[in-house]
Design an enzyme around this catalytic site. Structure first.
Site, mmCIF file in Angstrom:
data_model
loop_
_atom_site.group_PDB
_atom_site.id
_atom_site.type_symbol
_atom_site.label_atom_id
_atom_site.label_comp_id
_atom_site.label_asym_id
_atom_site.label_seq_id
_atom_site.Cartn_x
_atom_site.Cartn_y
_atom_site.Cartn_z
ATOM 1 C CD GLU A 175 39.317 41.503 35.982
ATOM 2 O OE1 GLU A 175 38.546 40.878 36.713
ATOM 3 O OE2 GLU A 175 40.336 42.084 36.418
ATOM 4 C CG ASP A 189 39.088 44.726 38.117
ATOM 5 O OD1 ASP A 189 38.995 45.598 37.227
ATOM 6 O OD2 ASP A 189 38.106 44.111 38.571
ATOM 7 C CE1 TYR A 216 39.212 47.048 41.583
ATOM 8 C CE2 TYR A 216 39.846 46.795 43.881
ATOM 9 C CZ TYR A 216 39.629 46.247 42.627
ATOM 10 O OH TYR A 216 39.828 44.894 42.430
#
Length: 727
Positions: free
Chosen positions: A9, A105, A309
């Protein structure tokens, strides 16, 4: 030999994937080896086309062109990202590329980033998905060892696309309708509008609140502070006469210990962090905005690889994570928590059972430390604060319950009951590391005592000091960013219908953990809200918008219903086409409601300063960092700073300085009366470079980098030159 194309990303993530996989051949926009090509997006490279793309009639904002309902909706390359899109697209189309590995992601928006690029490039090749919750070398290697078919995440993509298209249809149509109908720069959206409505509703409750006096009878004896209590447990009176009679009858009388109740109580450690809870507590503890906290979290996740995350809505872990605890604790041993982690490991302590809940985890588990070791000087002070919050919460759940003895005392004074309570710690448990307790109430607990004397049933205490205490009822508190995040996550109190409350609870509120910070920032940038200290206050523009926008768009229930249906799409329980059809019908209703409205909008911040571009009078608005003049004409869009708060400190009182004026007339000013010409102050700052250490300069530059204002930029330039000379 065929190769796998890996699409990350961001460039930083792409570089890390290439390093871990041993892909060393560096090229413009990608890395390449015999087995892999690693490339990246820049966030979104592709987006939905603006209305103007669909025809000349949409270039001018007119009510008669609404609603705009293009079908199908076209994708376009974002102009600023065109070069990287051509690179990625060209790589995907290479004949030696046999498959695409999506490594964006691991979430709804990340899936959309990749799928739109692939769709716009018109590439149809086999795809697999990398789905990891941390960016450590070990997590990356394990993720590539267990790649999954991309088709497993097709429904997640359909959900993301449906959300984006629905936001386009509702947002663009309502915004254009409001702007055309009221000739003002107005916007609305399915998350931002109900969020603003909650702030406005709270402000109106505060303005309508009428404070009432109340009276309490308090007593002091032997170092204890007690409160009168009626048979119905009430402690307050609305009139003065009754409590005054109690004071007169009880003051200086003896008291008898009528009741002693001791209970051993246990408080479990607080659950692990999800993003919203972390943002709330960081706001309460350090004053960080939701956007700032997310930014620090992203760096701790992507660059430093210290945390998992961040954009998660879960506060639980799955059972398979337990096996990784020894490595995570070992990493923390060298990260400043050696004594505590060695104790946990030596005693073979287990994490609290409440933390393990497979059903409580959807895409990502709670935020916890990774197996990465911390480099001593790698973090900024604010990044370290966030890191330590997560580490302490993680370790707290290995330390067991906080155990204490709670004793409640009842004294009989002339037939009246006075009560208090106190706690005696038996075992600190998790509180040995987690010391902050957030309390949502502003009310002072007059019955809590930090220390109670030794007492026995029937004991007589002499000379009780009894007095009357007068207070005023308080209005509800204004939102801070932390409490607003909490309200967005749990907005049930803003709707009355029980079924609606149930939907809000099950859907997780309005917005998502990943989008709430951006929504709050958008309210600031649209001048719908402003800050007074840490409080969020709606502007006149924001209040008027809630009055004129269609009612259906102001309810928290609307976006919760959306999220519930989007979640259904992501699990294959609903077709995206059905949702899209309903959203188009809804957008049509909104446009009709705005067009038929007889409500009025009035600028009450209009100045007599004319816009240099179009000649119309400008509006004065408050921003997060000062004041600004904004042209009232949407198509003109001219803006000019009137004043901006900088990171520079006043040499007299050390408060932050404000820059006012334009050009050569710019001044640094302070509330203490300090004033200095802009250029002269910057020159003085530059002259001090020889007395500053390199570390001072680096720390200052790091702070200045985060300032987005004219004063900070000027000083940052001066420091940059000083640093270069020192090198």
């Amino acid at each position: 030999m065929t190769k796998s194309l890996i699409l990350a990303e961001k460039p930083s993530v792409g570089r890390e994937l290439a390093r871990v996989l041993g892909v060393g051949g560096k090229h413009n926009g990608y890395f390449e080896s015999n087995r892999y090509i690693v490339t990246w997006a820049l966030g979104h490279l592709v987006t939905l086309a603006d209305p103007e793309h669909y025809g000349e009639e949409y270039k001018a904002w007119r009510m008669d062109t609404l609603p705009m309902l293009p079908h199908p909706m076209d994708l376009v390359v974002i102009p600023q990202s065109g070069k990287q899109f051509r690179t990625v697209s060209g790589l995907m189309k290479r004949k030696d590329v046999s498959e695409i590995i999506i490594a964006t992601d691991a979430g709804r928006e990340g899936e959309l980033v990749a799928r739109w690029i692939i769709e716009k490039a018109r590439v149809k090749k086999p795809m697999r998905r990398l789905w990891i919750s941390s960016q450590t070398d070990q997590a990356i290697r394990q993720g590539f060892a267990h790649l999954e078919p991309a088709a497993k995440y097709d429904n997640l993509y359909y959900s993301a696309q449906a959300r984006s298209e629905a936001d386009w249809v509702v947002g663009f149509n309502t915004t254009r309708a409001l702007t055309c109908r009221y000739n003002a720069q107005l916007s609305a959206g399915r998350v931002q509008t109900p969020t603003l409505a909650m702030i406005v509703q709270r402000e109106r409750a505060i303005r309508d609140f009428k404070s009432q006096p109340y009276y309490e009878v308090q007593a002091k004896v032997d170092g204890m502070r007690l409160l009168w209590q009626g048979q119905d447990k009430r402690t307050r009176f609305s009139n003065r006469e009754t409590p005054a009679r109690i004071v007169s009858r009880c003051n200086k009388q003896d008291a008898t210990v009528a009741g002693l109740e001791s209970k051993r109580k246990h408080t479990a450690p607080p659950l692990l962090y999800d993003l919203t809870t972390l943002q709330r507590e960081a706001n309460a503890r350090y004053g960080f905005s939701a956007k700032e906290t997310l930014s620090y979290m992203q760096r701790l996740y992507e660059e430093h690889k210290l945390l998992t995350y961040p954009r998660t809505d879960s506060r639980y872990l799955t059972k398979d994570i337990v096996a990784t605890f020894p490595e995570r604790l070992q990493a923390l041993t060298s990260n400043g928590y050696g004594e505590l982690t060695r104790q946990i490991r030596a005693e073979n302590r287990k994490i609290a059972n409440q933390c393990i809940n497979d059903k409580g985890v959807s895409d990502h588990h709670a935020i916890i430390p990774t197996e990465e070791r911390l480099s001593k000087h790698s973090l900024s002070s604010n990044e370290r604060r966030i890191y330590e919050m997560v580490v302490k919460r993680f370790l707290a759940n290995f330390l067991g319950d906080y155990t204490y003895e709670q004793t409640r005392v009842h004294l009989d004074v002339a037939g009246e009951d006075f009560t208090c309570h106190g706690n005696v710690t038996v075992d600190l448990g998790w509180k040995a590391v987690e010391t902050l307790t957030l309390d949502d109430t502003d009310e002072e607990d007059l019955t809590r005592n930090s220390h109670l004397p030794r007492l026995s049933q029937g004991q007589v205490l002499h000379g009780v000091d009894v007095s009357l205490r007068e207070g005023q009822t308080k209005p509800p508190a204004r939102f801070t960013e932390g409490s607003l995040l909490a309200a967005m996550e749990n907005p049930q109190g803003f709707v009355r219908d029980k079924h609606a409350q149930s939907i809000l609870h099950k859907s997780g509120g309005i917005g998502t953990p990943a989008t709430r910070a951006d929504i709050i920032e958008k309210l600031f940038k649209s001048f719908y809200i402003e800050k007074q200290g840490q409080s969020l206050v709606p502007t006149s523009k924001g209040i008027q918008l809630i009055d004129i926008v269609p009612q259906a768009l102001t309810s928290p229930l609307l976006t919760a219903q959306w999220e519930e249906r989007l979640e259904g799409i992501s699990h294959g329980q609903e077709k995206a086409a059905h949702f899209a059809s309903d959203m188009r019908a809804f957008a049509t209703e909104l446009v009709r409601a705005v067009a038929d409205s007889d409500k009025q909008y009035r600028h009450d911040n209009l100045t007599r300063t004319q816009c240099p571009e179009c000649g119309k009078f400008m509006l004065e608005v408050n921003t997060k960092k000062g004041k600004m003049l904004v042209c009232q004409d949407r198509e003109c869009g001219y803006r000019r700073n009137l004043s901006q708060t900088t990171n520079a400190r006043c040499p007299k009182c050390h408060k932050r300085l404000t820059v006012v004026g334009d050009g050569d007339k710019r001044l640094y000013t302070c509330t203490c009366g300090f004033r200095e010409k802009f250029d002269r102050f910057n020159k003085q700052l530059k002259e001090k470079r020889n007395t500053s250490s390199k570390r001072d300069v680096q720390n200052y530059m790091r702070k200045q980098k985060k300032e987005e204002n004219i004063g900070a930029s000027a000083m940052a330039d001066a420091w940059a030159k000083a640093l270069n000379k020192e090198k």
